[in-house]
Design a protein around this motif. Structure first.
Motif, PDB file in Angstrom:
ATOM      1  N   LEU A 159       0.852  -1.191   0.000  1.00 38.46           N
ATOM      2  CA  LEU A 159       0.000   0.000   0.000  1.00 38.46           C
ATOM      3  C   LEU A 159       0.881   1.232   0.000  1.00 38.46           C
ATOM      4  CD1 LEU A 159      -2.496  -1.136   2.732  1.00 38.46           C
ATOM      5  CD2 LEU A 159      -3.160  -0.547   0.400  1.00 38.46           C
ATOM      6  N   LEU A 160       0.575   2.156  -0.878  1.00 38.82           N
ATOM      7  CA  LEU A 160       1.290   3.428  -0.886  1.00 38.82           C
ATOM      8  C   LEU A 160       0.391   4.487  -0.272  1.00 38.82           C
ATOM      9  CD1 LEU A 160       3.838   5.046  -2.045  1.00 38.82           C
ATOM     10  CD2 LEU A 160       2.237   5.791  -3.804  1.00 38.82           C
ATOM     11  N   VAL A 161       0.930   5.228   0.673  1.00 43.79           N
ATOM     12  CA  VAL A 161       0.216   6.381   1.198  1.00 43.79           C
ATOM     13  C   VAL A 161       1.107   7.597   0.998  1.00 43.79           C
ATOM     14  CG1 VAL A 161      -1.247   5.180   2.840  1.00 43.79           C
ATOM     15  CG2 VAL A 161       1.045   5.860   3.529  1.00 43.79           C
ATOM     16  N   SER A 162       0.491   8.726   0.813  1.00 49.10           N
ATOM     17  CA  SER A 162       1.260   9.937   0.553  1.00 49.10           C
ATOM     18  C   SER A 162       0.533  11.125   1.160  1.00 49.10           C
ATOM     19  CB  SER A 162       1.432  10.138  -0.966  1.00 49.10           C
ATOM     20  OG  SER A 162       2.155  11.314  -1.228  1.00 49.10           O
ATOM     21  N   ALA A 163       1.311  12.072   1.614  1.00 55.28           N
ATOM     22  CA  ALA A 163       0.718  13.250   2.248  1.00 55.28           C
ATOM     23  C   ALA A 163       1.541  14.475   1.910  1.00 55.28           C
ATOM     24  CB  ALA A 163       0.631  13.062   3.764  1.00 55.28           C
ATOM     25  N   GLU A 164       0.921  15.614   2.070  1.00 51.64           N
ATOM     26  CA  GLU A 164       1.531  16.876   1.663  1.00 51.64           C
ATOM     27  C   GLU A 164       2.547  17.354   2.691  1.00 51.64           C
ATOM     28  OE1 GLU A 164      -2.086  18.924   1.221  1.00 51.64           O
ATOM     29  OE2 GLU A 164      -2.290  19.400   3.324  1.00 51.64           O
ATOM     30  N   ASN A 165       3.026  18.565   2.451  1.00 49.42           N
ATOM     31  CA  ASN A 165       4.073  19.179   3.263  1.00 49.42           C
ATOM     32  C   ASN A 165       5.303  18.272   3.278  1.00 49.42           C
ATOM     33  OD1 ASN A 165       2.666  21.597   3.835  1.00 49.42           O
ATOM     34  ND2 ASN A 165       1.348  20.458   5.214  1.00 49.42           N
ATOM     35  N   ASP A 166       5.891  17.999   4.414  1.00 49.42           N
ATOM     36  CA  ASP A 166       7.130  17.231   4.398  1.00 49.42           C
ATOM     37  C   ASP A 166       6.908  15.741   4.601  1.00 49.42           C
ATOM     38  OD1 ASP A 166       8.783  19.262   3.772  1.00 49.42           O
ATOM     39  OD2 ASP A 166       9.671  19.503   5.752  1.00 49.42           O
ATOM     40  N   ALA A 167       5.658  15.312   4.625  1.00 47.50           N
ATOM     41  CA  ALA A 167       5.414  13.904   4.929  1.00 47.50           C
ATOM     42  C   ALA A 167       5.934  13.001   3.819  1.00 47.50           C
ATOM     43  CB  ALA A 167       3.916  13.669   5.145  1.00 47.50           C
ATOM     44  N   GLY A 168       5.630  13.291   2.584  1.00 43.98           N
ATOM     45  CA  GLY A 168       6.099  12.478   1.472  1.00 43.98           C
ATOM     46  C   GLY A 168       5.270  11.219   1.284  1.00 43.98           C
ATOM     47  N   ALA A 169       5.942  10.164   0.871  1.00 42.41           N
ATOM     48  CA  ALA A 169       5.248   8.916   0.567  1.00 42.41           C
ATOM     49  C   ALA A 169       5.829   7.781   1.403  1.00 42.41           C
ATOM     50  CB  ALA A 169       5.383   8.588  -0.917  1.00 42.41           C
ATOM     51  N   LEU A 170       4.982   6.825   1.686  1.00 42.12           N
ATOM     52  CA  LEU A 170       5.379   5.648   2.464  1.00 42.12           C
ATOM     53  C   LEU A 170       4.797   4.415   1.798  1.00 42.12           C
ATOM     54  CD1 LEU A 170       6.361   4.090   5.022  1.00 42.12           C
ATOM     55  CD2 LEU A 170       4.229   4.804   6.124  1.00 42.12           C
ATOM     56  N   MET A 171       5.665   3.443   1.491  1.00 38.84           N
ATOM     57  CA  MET A 171       5.202   2.168   0.953  1.00 38.84           C
ATOM     58  C   MET A 171       5.205   1.152   2.085  1.00 38.84           C
ATOM     59  SD  MET A 171       4.102   0.604  -1.795  1.00 38.84           S
ATOM     60  CE  MET A 171       4.759   1.210  -3.364  1.00 38.84           C
ATOM     61  N   LEU A 172       4.041   0.569   2.305  1.00 38.48           N
ATOM     62  CA  LEU A 172       3.880  -0.435   3.351  1.00 38.48           C
ATOM     63  C   LEU A 172       3.665  -1.801   2.725  1.00 38.48           C
ATOM     64  CD1 LEU A 172       1.360   1.491   5.644  1.00 38.48           C
ATOM     65  CD2 LEU A 172       3.781   1.077   6.139  1.00 38.48           C
ATOM     66  N   GLN A 173       4.149  -2.810   3.374  1.00 36.00           N
ATOM     67  CA  GLN A 173       3.850  -4.179   2.953  1.00 36.00           C
ATOM     68  C   GLN A 173       3.074  -4.845   4.070  1.00 36.00           C
ATOM     69  OE1 GLN A 173       6.689  -6.291   0.617  1.00 36.00           O
ATOM     70  NE2 GLN A 173       6.470  -8.145   1.851  1.00 36.00           N
ATOM     71  N   VAL A 174       1.948  -5.408   3.684  1.00 37.72           N
ATOM     72  CA  VAL A 174       1.095  -6.058   4.674  1.00 37.72           C
ATOM     73  C   VAL A 174       1.600  -7.474   4.896  1.00 37.72           C
ATOM     74  CG1 VAL A 174      -1.262  -6.716   5.254  1.00 37.72           C
ATOM     75  CG2 VAL A 174      -0.847  -4.643   3.915  1.00 37.72           C
ATOM     76  N   ARG A 175       1.887  -7.780   6.135  1.00 35.45           N
ATOM     77  CA  ARG A 175       2.419  -9.112   6.453  1.00 35.45           C
ATOM     78  C   ARG A 175       1.272 -10.129   6.486  1.00 35.45           C
ATOM     79  NH1 ARG A 175       5.245  -6.311  10.996  1.00 35.45           N
ATOM     80  NH2 ARG A 175       7.412  -5.967  10.395  1.00 35.45           N
ATOM     81  N   PRO A 176       1.549 -11.319   6.004  1.00 30.51           N
ATOM     82  CA  PRO A 176       0.485 -12.353   6.033  1.00 30.51           C
ATOM     83  C   PRO A 176       0.017 -12.636   7.458  1.00 30.51           C
ATOM     84  CG  PRO A 176       2.346 -13.059   4.679  1.00 30.51           C
ATOM     85  CD  PRO A 176       2.774 -11.810   5.361  1.00 30.51           C
ATOM     86  N   GLN A 177       0.956 -12.566   8.391  1.00 29.92           N
ATOM     87  CA  GLN A 177       0.594 -12.890   9.772  1.00 29.92           C
ATOM     88  C   GLN A 177      -0.031 -11.706  10.504  1.00 29.92           C
ATOM     89  OE1 GLN A 177       3.547 -12.463   8.478  1.00 29.92           O
ATOM     90  NE2 GLN A 177       5.063 -11.715   9.925  1.00 29.92           N
ATOM     91  N   GLY A 178      -0.125 -10.590   9.809  1.00 29.03           N
ATOM     92  CA  GLY A 178      -0.715  -9.409  10.441  1.00 29.03           C
ATOM     93  C   GLY A 178       0.304  -8.298  10.589  1.00 29.03           C
ATOM     94  N   GLY A 179      -0.195  -7.062  10.619  1.00 27.76           N
ATOM     95  CA  GLY A 179       0.705  -5.931  10.737  1.00 27.76           C
ATOM     96  C   GLY A 179       1.297  -5.542   9.396  1.00 27.76           C
ATOM     97  N   VAL A 180       2.077  -4.491   9.423  1.00 26.69           N
ATOM     98  CA  VAL A 180       2.693  -3.996   8.195  1.00 26.69           C
ATOM     99  C   VAL A 180       4.165  -3.711   8.434  1.00 26.69           C
ATOM    100  CG1 VAL A 180       0.618  -2.990   7.173  1.00 26.69           C
ATOM    101  CG2 VAL A 180       1.964  -1.638   8.775  1.00 26.69           C
ATOM    102  N   GLN A 181       4.884  -3.639   7.347  1.00 29.74           N
ATOM    103  CA  GLN A 181       6.309  -3.334   7.387  1.00 29.74           C
ATOM    104  C   GLN A 181       6.569  -2.180   6.444  1.00 29.74           C
ATOM    105  OE1 GLN A 181       8.626  -6.574   5.923  1.00 29.74           O
ATOM    106  NE2 GLN A 181      10.566  -5.454   5.987  1.00 29.74           N
ATOM    107  N   GLU A 182       7.349  -1.225   6.902  1.00 29.26           N
ATOM    108  CA  GLU A 182       7.705  -0.105   6.022  1.00 29.26           C
ATOM    109  C   GLU A 182       8.744  -0.583   5.019  1.00 29.26           C
ATOM    110  OE1 GLU A 182       8.745   3.550   7.809  1.00 29.26           O
ATOM    111  OE2 GLU A 182       6.883   3.733   8.943  1.00 29.26           O
TER     112      GLU A 182
END
Lengths: 440, 449
Positions: B296-319
């Motif tokens: 999942l890619l999320v992105s936000a304005e100002n200095d936040a930028g973009a973050l790509m997350l990977q959803v773990r099969p066992q639950g949770g996410v990893q940057e």
């Protein structure tokens, strides 16, 4: 095909990507950023410059070449002021703008944001703005911006917007950052540490030496963000080059400026850059000074008037936003002191006098409308809720400043039990004691 | 005086040759997006909701013109429309959107062929706000019913046929926002139930028999799933500050997840309302972008930028990666093959999805919304220009442009059956992006300016 290409088309061929990758591996340090990517979970990374090439040129050399490219130091030294006009777009709407600049760093930028007029200025020592946007000052009168904004406006006020023009004289520090690839533009990057502590990175086109970008940190809606300004469409004006098109990306703001007209060495009224005083206090500016005062008072209505000499000093503070008076006189033979402040209440658009004396020790607030037809300023405490209660009945007071000349004016104090029928209780005749000026 | 132009560095020949040899290792361009792991079949893959069938800015249309003549594509029709940022949803020959007149917000249906209004239905009192008045949310169409949310919380299920009300819920009353919001305007906080600062903006999401909406209420009621037939409450979840993007339904490792961006985080809910995972992020109005199979890619304005997350099969996410080079504002990114295309303020950028590597940057478009179809990027700039270019990690080479609208154009366009629909606060326009027959003019009959 009628497509008109945008102003730039920056792209990286595979070869460039490979080269960038190799270069980044070879060059340690903060400038070898890998395309703005960080893998650490926290922290904002520096995103400029993209990459650094091995060759470096001394910062002073880069700046000297830029000034030559812009028309040369001699021509620039002959320019004392400039006025730029054109279109300025923010929030996707376009309005006219005007910029006034005068050496060394006087600056005034009139434009619109979200359909509201905004004025940003720097008077050589401090910044002010007139910004009604609710995201910012949100009021309809000029104010001093928060310090981070003020620092940015001071940087913007560098003559022509370029701090490198007289960097050494202005106390700015130059550091070469080497050659850089600014999103497809081969540039030479110079860090400019401004005398006020701000740090900017400037990119100069490696081929033309002209400034192409300014990267800085800037205040924006309660936070500090990266601000990127891009310059292009350079045109010659009286022997120097000026960018006629600028794009600014600051936080989530995008602004685009297109210059239609640039006039150099234009006569600019001095007050263009100074903080605009509140209108009602402009009308009272002649009060400032030292005054000999003849007071005429009586302690009770049926007692005779007592006349005595006194002295008053009136000073202006906060760029004329407040007048402070200290008045000394004799009241029934005893020394009295009155301290008064005169301000313009912007919310009600009224003159507001706060009067404290050493008898009542009570802040008595007099509120009045703008200057009367006969030239007098009349303010009373009928509406302010500060009238003195005489153990039950309230006694209202009214003060009238009669035509304020440069060297003479009068003040009358009155009292009323009902706010309609007034009885004079004191009067003061002010005559300038500090030399004054010619005329009345 | 010749205007100054940027110099673009020439490729380095030797390294260019080496790169050519290595090119296959870097991945060939893929212009046709991979199928999303979603329940929609192609027949229903119209633009029936915000940002298309998968809320990803992608339309399945093919056979679009690869370039345009000087005057641009043919104007299918153009008609007046009131204020609002509500985007366009298209289904069964009808276009649904909402706008506001002088007093109220209105859900409206138009005939996609003629542009004629078919019906309209009040959606609540007019909403006024600094950046622009009118409704924000986009209607969602489900066969015979269209769901619409007004800026003041009136959620309406209406007959797509005639606009008659099937059911309605007032979110302000049913799920009151009682806590101050972070983004409260200057001034006193109004007592009692509050309105989101920018109004209710999220578009209703269909999940099986449920309609999921973000309410902004707290204490386990920030999201609500309603029975799509009756409006009855089925579940509520979370305690989060209201966001201004729209939830997205994705399927990862065989598990469907509702991804949303409330407050300053990314959250995933199961279709049953169970919290699957959450991750800190930034306040944003842009959309989460699904990058199959599990990112999942999320992105936000100002200095936040973009973050790509990977959803773990066992639950949770990893940057996986972060980038300061992609800061979506009210515009969201799209994925075409292995690359992400999106606006970083006023610079359109291409990033490699795998690692966030910046491929190219293009200024000169201003801010804009980008969607894609048939391997084409379709950009609607914030000042109403439509620009097309082949989606390529090699660069942005525009092959057509048209000044379709004017003024503030912040609403994402929609594309269905070869017709691009775009709006601002005054007009709604339909452009035919299919190749023209010989001799066709750009201005269709019956345009109502």
């Amino acid at each position: 095909m009628s497509w008109t290409p945008p102003r730039q088309s920056h792209r990286w061929p595979i070869s460039s990507l490979l080269f960038m990758a190799l270069t980044c591996l070879a060059l340690p340090g903060p400038l070898a950023a890998d395309g703005g990517i960080t893998r650490a979970p926290d922290g904002a990374e520096s995103v400029i410059p993209e990459t650094v090439l091995p060759e470096t040129v001394a910062a002073e050399t880069v700046i000297a070449q830029a000034i030559v490219a812009l028309g040369g130091a001699e021509r620039w030294q002959a320019i004392d002021s400039m006025e730029l006009r054109g279109d300025y777009s923010t929030f996707s709407t376009t309005y006219p703008f005007r910029i006034l600049r005068q050496r060394p760093n006087l600056y005034r930028f009139e434009h619109y944001e979200a359909d509201m007029q905004v004025i940003v200025a720097f008077d050589g020592s401090k910044a002010w703005w007139h910004n009604q946007l609710p995201l910012f000052a949100g009021v309809t009168w000029p104010t001093a911006p928060a310090i981070p904004y003020a620092r940015g406006f001071e940087a913007d006020a560098e003559f022509a917007g370029w701090p490198f023009l007289d960097a050494a004289e202005r106390g700015h520090r130059l550091t070469s950052l080497g050659n850089a690839d600014l999103e497809g533009i081969d540039t030479r990057a110079v860090e400019i540490g401004l005398a006020n502590g701000s740090v900017e990175t400037w990119h100069f086109d490696a081929a033309t030496s002209l400034p192409v970008a300014r990267i800085a940190r800037a205040a924006w809606v309660g936070r500090e963000v990266e601000s990127r300004t891009f310059f292009d469409d350079y045109r010659q004006v009286d022997g120097v080059l000026l960018p006629f098109h600028l794009e600014i990306e600051r936080g989530n703001l995008f602004a685009e400026m297109s210059v239609d007209d640039a006039v150099l060495n234009i006569e600019i009224p001095a007050d263009s850059f100074s903080f605009p005083r509140p209108p009602l206090l402009v009308d009272l500016e002649n009060l400032v000074g030292t005054w000999q005062v003849i007071s005429k008072t009586r302690p009770m209505p049926n007692l005779p008037w007592f006349e005595s000499p006194g002295m008053a000093t009136i000073e202006a503070d906060f760029d004329g936003t407040i007048l402070r008076e200290k008045l000394h006189f004799l009241f029934a033979g005893r020394p009295r002191q009155v301290h008064r402040t005169y301000t313009h209440d912007r919310f009600t658009d009224q003159l507001k006098i706060v009067h404290i004396d050493d008898l009542t020790h009570h802040p008595n607030i007099f509120v009045g409308a703008a200057q009367q037809q006969d030239g007098a300023f009349v303010a009373s405490n009928v509406e302010s809720g500060t009238a003195w209660g005489l153990g039950g009945p309230v006694m209202f007071e009214r003060q009238t400043l009669n035509p304020v000349g440069k060297n003479h004016f009068t003040m009358v104090w009155e009292q009323s039990p009902d706010g309609e029928h007034w009885l004079e209780t004191a009067s003061f005749d002010y005559r300038r004691a500090d030399g004054g000026t010619s005329g009345n | 005086m010749t205007p100054f132009r940027y110099n673009i560095p020439a490729p380095l020949t030797v390294l260019g040759l080496a790169a050519l040899l290595l090119a296959p290792c870097l991945g060939a361009e893929e212009t046709v997006p991979q199928p999303h792991s979603m329940t929609l079949d192609k027949a229903s893959a119209s633009w029936h909701q915000f940002r298309g069938a998968w809320r990803s800015g992608y339309a399945t249309d093919t056979g679009l013109a690869r370039s345009w003549p000087a005057e641009g594509p043919k104007v299918h029709w153009k008609r007046p429309l009131g204020e609002g940022f509500s985007s366009l949803s298209i289904a069964d020959g009808r276009l649904f959107t909402s706008f506001s007149d002088a007093d109220q917000e209105i859900l409206v249906a138009f005939d996609t062929t003629s542009g004629e209004e078919i019906w309209r239905r009040p959606l609540g009192p007019k909403f006024e706000e600094f950046f622009g008045n009118g409704p924000r949310s986009t209607p969602t169409v489900d066969g015979s019913i269209v769901y619409a949310l007004g800026s003041r919380g009136r959620l309406l299920a209406a007959s797509a046929e005639d606009g008659s009300i099937v059911w309605q819920v007032d979110l302000q009353q049913a799920f009151p926002i009682t806590q101050p919001q972070t983004l409260t305007p200057v001034g006193a906080t109004p007592p009692g139930p509050q309105l989101p600062v920018y109004g209710y903006a999220g578009s209703p999401l269909l999940v099986d028999d449920l309609l999921v909406v973000e309410t902004g209420a707290r204490n386990g009621r920030s999201f609500a799933a309603l029975d799509k037939q009756t409006g009855d409450r089925r579940w509520t979840a979370l305690d989060t500050e209201i966001g201004y993007s729209s939830p997205v339904l994705v399927e990862i490792d065989g598990r469907r997840q509702i991804i949303a961006l409330p407050g300053k985080e990314v959250v995933a809910l199961s279709p049953e309302g169970e919290l699957l995972w959450r991750h800190d992020w930034a306040w944003t109005t842009s959309q989460p972008l699904f990058v199959p199979p599990n990112r999942l890619l999320v992105s936000a304005e100002n200095d936040a930028g973009a973050l790509m997350l990977q959803v773990r099969p066992q639950g949770g996410v990893q940057e996986i990666w972060r980038s300061g080079r992609l800061k979506n504002a009210w515009n969201s990114s799209v994925r075409v093959g292995d690359y992400i295309y999106g606006f970083d303020n006023a610079t359109l950028r291409c990033l490699r999805a795998a690692d966030g590597q910046l491929m190219w940057a293009q200024r000169g478009l201003g801010k804009g919304n980008v969607i894609h179809a048939d391997g084409l990027l379709i950009v609607l700039t914030d000042k109403g220009k439509v620009v097309i270019a082949e989606a390529s990690e090699q660069g942005f080479e525009a092959s057509g442009e048209m000044q379709a609208l004017s003024g503030r154009c912040w609403t994402p366009p929609a594309l269905a059956e070869g017709i691009l629909y775009a709006r601002n606060h005054e007009h709604l326009i339909a452009l035919d992006l299919r190749p023209r027959a010989a001799g066709e003019s750009s201005d269709a009959e019956g345009s109502r300016r």
